[in-house]
Design an enzyme around this catalytic site. Structure first.
Site, short mmCIF file in Angstrom:
data_model
loop_
_atom_site.label_atom_id
_atom_site.label_comp_id
_atom_site.label_asym_id
_atom_site.label_seq_id
_atom_site.Cartn_x
_atom_site.Cartn_y
_atom_site.Cartn_z
N HIS A 95 0.85 -1.21 0.00
CA HIS A 95 0.00 0.00 0.00
C HIS A 95 0.89 1.26 0.00
O HIS A 95 0.63 2.21 -0.75
CB HIS A 95 -0.90 -0.06 1.23
CG HIS A 95 -1.80 1.10 1.47
ND1 HIS A 95 -3.17 1.03 1.43
CD2 HIS A 95 -1.53 2.41 1.78
CE1 HIS A 95 -3.69 2.21 1.70
NE2 HIS A 95 -2.71 3.07 1.92
N GLU A 96 1.93 1.26 0.84
CA GLU A 96 2.79 2.46 0.95
C GLU A 96 3.67 2.64 -0.28
O GLU A 96 3.89 3.78 -0.72
CB GLU A 96 3.64 2.39 2.22
CG GLU A 96 2.87 2.26 3.53
CD GLU A 96 1.74 3.25 3.71
OE1 GLU A 96 1.72 4.29 3.03
OE2 GLU A 96 0.84 2.96 4.52
O1 GNR Z 1 -3.90 3.18 8.58
C1 GNR Z 1 -3.95 2.49 7.56
N1 GNR Z 1 -4.52 1.26 7.61
C2 GNR Z 1 -4.46 0.34 6.58
C3 GNR Z 1 -5.29 -0.77 6.65
C4 GNR Z 1 -5.26 -1.72 5.66
C5 GNR Z 1 -4.41 -1.57 4.59
C6 GNR Z 1 -3.59 -0.47 4.50
C7 GNR Z 1 -3.60 0.47 5.49
S1 GNR Z 1 -2.53 1.84 5.41
C8 GNR Z 1 -3.47 3.04 6.27
C9 GNR Z 1 -2.68 4.31 6.43
C10 GNR Z 1 -2.40 4.88 5.07
O2 GNR Z 1 -3.23 5.34 4.33
N2 GNR Z 1 -1.15 4.81 4.65
O3 GNR Z 1 -0.83 5.22 3.41
NI NI Z 2 -2.64 5.12 2.25
#
Ligand code: GNR
Ligand code: NI
Length: 129
Positions: A95-96
Site C-alpha cells: 500500500h505504501e
Molecule cells: O492506517 C492504515 N490502515 C491500513 C489498513 C489496511 C491496509 C492499508 C492500510 S494503510 C493506512 C494508512 C495509510 O493510508 N497509509 O498510506
Molecule cells: Ni494510504
C-alpha cells in the site's frame, strides 16, 4: 501517522517527495519500521484484505495483494536490508510503495467502484467546504 491514527504513512502523503515509508503494525505502537527506497524484490501468493487510506477518507474496500513480499530497502543508518513480510505488514508495505508511485488502493478496484468513490469523495468535499 500515530495521530491520524494509521499503521503506515508514505512521505509523499505529507508532501515530502522522498521514497520514504514508515509503518507500525504492532498492537502497542512500539515497533516503528522505517523503509528508505523500498523495492519489492519478489512476491508470492494472493490475499484479499480490507484496506483504508488516510488520503481517501471514509472509503474502505477489499484489495487483492501479494500474500508475501520480499522487500529490499535502506534503514535509517543507510544500511541495506531485506525483509520477508506477510499478513498486515505485507499489505501495508505494498500500500505504501503504491503511494510512492502515485497510486492509491482505489486504483486496484473496478472502474465502476472507482467512479462511485469519486462521486462520494466529491460530495464529501462539498459538505466539508
Ligand atoms: O492506517 C492504515 N490502515 C491500513 C489498513 C489496511 C491496509 C492499508 C492500510 S494503510 C493506512 C494508512 C495509510 O493510508 N497509509 O498510506
Ligand atoms: Ni494510504
Amino acid at each position: 501517522m500515530y495521530e491520524a491514527p494509521g499503521i503506515g504513512l508514505a512521505a509523499t502523503q505529507v508532501d515530502v517527495h522522498k521514497r520514504l515509508v514508515v509503518i507500525d503494525v504492532s498492537e502497542d505502537k512500539s515497533q516503528l519500521r522505517v523503509f528508505v527506497n523500498p523495492e519489492i524484490e519478489s512476491a508470492e501468493g494472493i490475499a484479499l484484505g480490507e484496506e483504508g487510506c488516510l488520503s481517501v477518507p471514509g472509503i474502505y474496500d477489499k484489495v487483492e495483494r501479494a500474500e508475501r513480499v520480499r522487500v529490499r530497502y535502506l534503514d535509517l543508518d543507510g544500511n541495506a536490508q531485506v525483509l520477508t513480510a506477510e499478513g498486515l505488514l505485507a499489505v501495508c508495505i505494498q500500500h505504501e510503495i503504491d503511494h510512492l508511485d502515485g497510486k492509491v488502493f482505489v486504483d486496484h478496484l473496478s472502474q465502476l467502484k472507482q467512479t462511485r468513490i469519486k462521486s462520494k469523495l466529491a460530495k464529501q468535499a462539498r459538505v466539508t467546504a
